[in-house]
Motif scaffolding. Sequence first.
Motif, PDB file in Angstrom:
ATOM      1  N   GLU A  78      20.548   7.394  -6.253  1.00 22.94           N
ATOM      2  CA  GLU A  78      20.925   8.816  -7.123  1.00 22.94           C
ATOM      3  C   GLU A  78      19.843   9.462  -7.715  1.00 22.94           C
ATOM      4  OE1 GLU A  78      23.714  10.795  -8.249  1.00 22.94           O
ATOM      5  OE2 GLU A  78      24.670   8.840  -7.931  1.00 22.94           O
ATOM      6  N   GLU A  79      18.849   8.570  -7.883  1.00 17.92           N
ATOM      7  CA  GLU A  79      17.549   9.333  -8.492  1.00 17.92           C
ATOM      8  C   GLU A  79      16.285   8.628  -7.769  1.00 17.92           C
ATOM      9  OE1 GLU A  79      17.077   8.814 -12.834  1.00 17.92           O
ATOM     10  OE2 GLU A  79      19.046   8.961 -12.908  1.00 17.92           O
ATOM     11  N   ILE A  80      15.622   9.779  -7.341  1.00 20.61           N
ATOM     12  CA  ILE A  80      14.287   9.009  -6.604  1.00 20.61           C
ATOM     13  C   ILE A  80      13.046   9.620  -7.419  1.00 20.61           C
ATOM     14  CG2 ILE A  80      12.977   8.927  -4.511  1.00 20.61           C
ATOM     15  CD1 ILE A  80      15.878   9.559  -3.120  1.00 20.61           C
ATOM     16  N   PRO A  81      12.571   8.481  -8.133  1.00 24.90           N
ATOM     17  CA  PRO A  81      11.398   8.877  -9.068  1.00 24.90           C
ATOM     18  C   PRO A  81      10.026   9.063  -8.124  1.00 24.90           C
ATOM     19  CG  PRO A  81      11.840   6.524  -9.282  1.00 24.90           C
ATOM     20  CD  PRO A  81      12.844   7.101  -8.355  1.00 24.90           C
ATOM     21  N   GLU A  82       9.275   9.865  -8.936  1.00 23.75           N
ATOM     22  CA  GLU A  82       8.007  10.185  -8.023  1.00 23.75           C
ATOM     23  C   GLU A  82       7.036   8.975  -7.719  1.00 23.75           C
ATOM     24  OE1 GLU A  82       7.683  13.354  -7.771  1.00 23.75           O
ATOM     25  OE2 GLU A  82       5.820  12.984  -6.600  1.00 23.75           O
ATOM     26  N   GLU A  83       7.309   7.792  -8.162  1.00 26.73           N
ATOM     27  CA  GLU A  83       6.412   6.505  -7.822  1.00 26.73           C
ATOM     28  C   GLU A  83       7.289   6.103  -6.557  1.00 26.73           C
ATOM     29  OE1 GLU A  83       7.725   5.110 -11.301  1.00 26.73           O
ATOM     30  OE2 GLU A  83       5.934   4.672 -12.250  1.00 26.73           O
ATOM     31  N   ALA A  84       8.333   6.410  -6.403  1.00 28.21           N
ATOM     32  CA  ALA A  84       9.244   5.941  -5.091  1.00 28.21           C
ATOM     33  C   ALA A  84       8.488   6.566  -4.092  1.00 28.21           C
ATOM     34  CB  ALA A  84      10.661   6.196  -5.095  1.00 28.21           C
ATOM     35  N   LYS A  85       8.129   8.086  -4.139  1.00 28.99           N
ATOM     36  CA  LYS A  85       7.748   8.992  -3.072  1.00 28.99           C
ATOM     37  C   LYS A  85       6.225   8.436  -2.755  1.00 28.99           C
ATOM     38  CE  LYS A  85      10.740  12.431  -4.287  1.00 28.99           C
ATOM     39  NZ  LYS A  85      10.958  13.509  -5.189  1.00 28.99           N
ATOM     40  N   ILE A  86       5.669   8.273  -3.856  1.00 29.10           N
ATOM     41  CA  ILE A  86       4.068   7.882  -3.613  1.00 29.10           C
ATOM     42  C   ILE A  86       4.120   6.363  -2.878  1.00 29.10           C
ATOM     43  CG2 ILE A  86       2.065   7.324  -4.759  1.00 29.10           C
ATOM     44  CD1 ILE A  86       3.040   9.242  -7.174  1.00 29.10           C
ATOM     45  N   LEU A  87       4.822   5.672  -3.528  1.00 33.37           N
ATOM     46  CA  LEU A  87       4.730   4.042  -3.014  1.00 33.37           C
ATOM     47  C   LEU A  87       5.062   4.252  -1.361  1.00 33.37           C
ATOM     48  CD1 LEU A  87       5.973   2.036  -5.828  1.00 33.37           C
ATOM     49  CD2 LEU A  87       3.531   1.860  -4.681  1.00 33.37           C
ATOM     50  N   ALA A  88       6.341   5.090  -1.091  1.00 39.18           N
ATOM     51  CA  ALA A  88       6.801   5.037   0.227  1.00 39.18           C
ATOM     52  C   ALA A  88       5.764   5.586   1.317  1.00 39.18           C
ATOM     53  CB  ALA A  88       8.010   5.638   0.236  1.00 39.18           C
ATOM     54  N   GLU A  89       5.218   6.651   0.609  1.00 43.52           N
ATOM     55  CA  GLU A  89       4.128   7.570   1.458  1.00 43.52           C
ATOM     56  C   GLU A  89       2.961   6.451   1.799  1.00 43.52           C
ATOM     57  OE1 GLU A  89       2.172  10.661   3.207  1.00 43.52           O
ATOM     58  OE2 GLU A  89       4.169  10.624   2.059  1.00 43.52           O
ATOM     59  N   LYS A  90       2.663   5.536   0.954  1.00 49.72           N
ATOM     60  CA  LYS A  90       1.554   4.531   1.361  1.00 49.72           C
ATOM     61  C   LYS A  90       1.981   3.371   2.073  1.00 49.72           C
ATOM     62  CE  LYS A  90      -2.561   2.982  -0.497  1.00 49.72           C
ATOM     63  NZ  LYS A  90      -3.691   2.977   0.497  1.00 49.72           N
ATOM     64  N   PHE A  91       3.370   2.855   1.667  1.00 49.87           N
ATOM     65  CA  PHE A  91       3.596   1.445   2.039  1.00 49.87           C
ATOM     66  C   PHE A  91       4.500   1.283   3.074  1.00 49.87           C
ATOM     67  CE2 PHE A  91       1.558   0.533  -1.988  1.00 49.87           C
ATOM     68  CZ  PHE A  91       0.300   0.018  -1.462  1.00 49.87           C
ATOM     69  N   TRP A  92       5.269   2.748   3.239  1.00 55.84           N
ATOM     70  CA  TRP A  92       6.460   2.400   4.237  1.00 55.84           C
ATOM     71  C   TRP A  92       6.079   3.004   5.724  1.00 55.84           C
ATOM     72  CZ3 TRP A  92      11.755   4.149   1.687  1.00 55.84           C
ATOM     73  CH2 TRP A  92      12.232   3.237   0.674  1.00 55.84           C
ATOM     74  N   PRO A  93       6.637   2.259   6.784  1.00 51.17           N
ATOM     75  CA  PRO A  93       7.314   1.248   6.836  1.00 51.17           C
ATOM     76  C   PRO A  93       6.844  -0.218   6.303  1.00 51.17           C
ATOM     77  CG  PRO A  93       6.813   2.071   9.012  1.00 51.17           C
ATOM     78  CD  PRO A  93       6.332   3.388   8.176  1.00 51.17           C
ATOM     79  N   GLY A  94       7.208  -0.943   5.686  1.00 46.95           N
ATOM     80  CA  GLY A  94       6.508  -2.129   5.187  1.00 46.95           C
ATOM     81  C   GLY A  94       7.144  -3.039   4.368  1.00 46.95           C
TER      82      GLY A  94
END
Length: 341
Positions: A78-94
């Motif tokens: 429903e909501e995608i916080p900024e932290e999710a974007k930053i973490l995904a940028e760095k660690f996804w796929p992973g």
Amino acid sequence: MTIVINMRELDERKMRIAARFIREGKLVAFPTETVYGLGADALNEAAVRRIFEAKGRPPDNPLIVHIADFEQLYGLAEEIPEEAKILAEKFWPGPLTFVLPKREVVPSVTTGGLDTVAVRMPANEIALSLIRISGRAIAAPSANISGKPSPTSAEHVVDDFYGRIECIIDGGETEIGVESTVIDLTSSPPVLLRPGGLPLEEIKKVVGKVEIHPAVRGYAADTAKAPGMKYRHYAPNARVVVVEGRRERVRRKIAELIEEYRRKGFRVGVMATGGSYDADAYVNLGKSEEEIAKNLFKALRELDKKNVDIILAEGIEEKGLGLAVMNRLKKAAGYRTIMLK
Ligand code: AMP
Ligand code: MG
């Protein structure tokens, strides 16, 4: 009937067979970089229910939904916080899973009745290809019978599920060997719900403060937010005892315990990072945290096959992947640990 697809290298023609199973609401076990997953279409309630049945998994233990593109997250959360974007940028796929508020399309069977959904993008070509070709988000818990050690090879999946699911993709041994790190992004600061393949230290470098849910170290007073943590887990048939403390003292203690248990007529297995023991079975887990994580579940399964009654395990330091290793070991031991000063 179970089809085992040999796929040491990605083969899109073969993958279409597996992808069709997913679209038809069937079960497909597949490799990820952490452990093997038992997958089904995450938005198909009946298919997801079959995962729970096949594993014998308690219905309130939620599944992780696997995606192949960041955009897919918008259809689930429903909501995608900024932290999710930053973490995904760095660690996804992973090996990092986010817990986020779920959208209504995600059936509550998938989330164990919670209003949050756990999502990750695995770093494995076979897993990513299965998600892309099926065109579905794939709910996949570890592909083991509930309570048993997680599978790190297709053989482990065959042992648990042959004849009970439609398809097993054999992509060889998994690289990391422990499940993903689960982090709750619905509260601020984020909360570590389960240590895993991505060390906490790495996450902290990116988001600063992270709280640690008490269930991570085994003090599980309130498990409402970390439902997976309350169950007996990763456990072989043998009784596991973890011995923690300074290395030399631990090894001496293990040697003593071997004698003591054998005198009582038990068969004793040892899992350690070195040393020599006069036990009925011995598995050397390796030296580095990475090697130990990779070998851990295989070792538990191997020792079980040797019919030992007791497994004595050497504890390691709770840093890097060591936090995930010790979390699994302590659970396998039902928190029977001996702490030496
Ligand atoms: P498995 O895939 O077998 O490693 O199990 C998935 C684990 O992810 C669960 O046991 C929980 O610990 C965690 N998990 C999944 N969904 C949620 C959620 N919505 N909230 C909190 N933890 C979750
Ligand atoms: Mg599991």
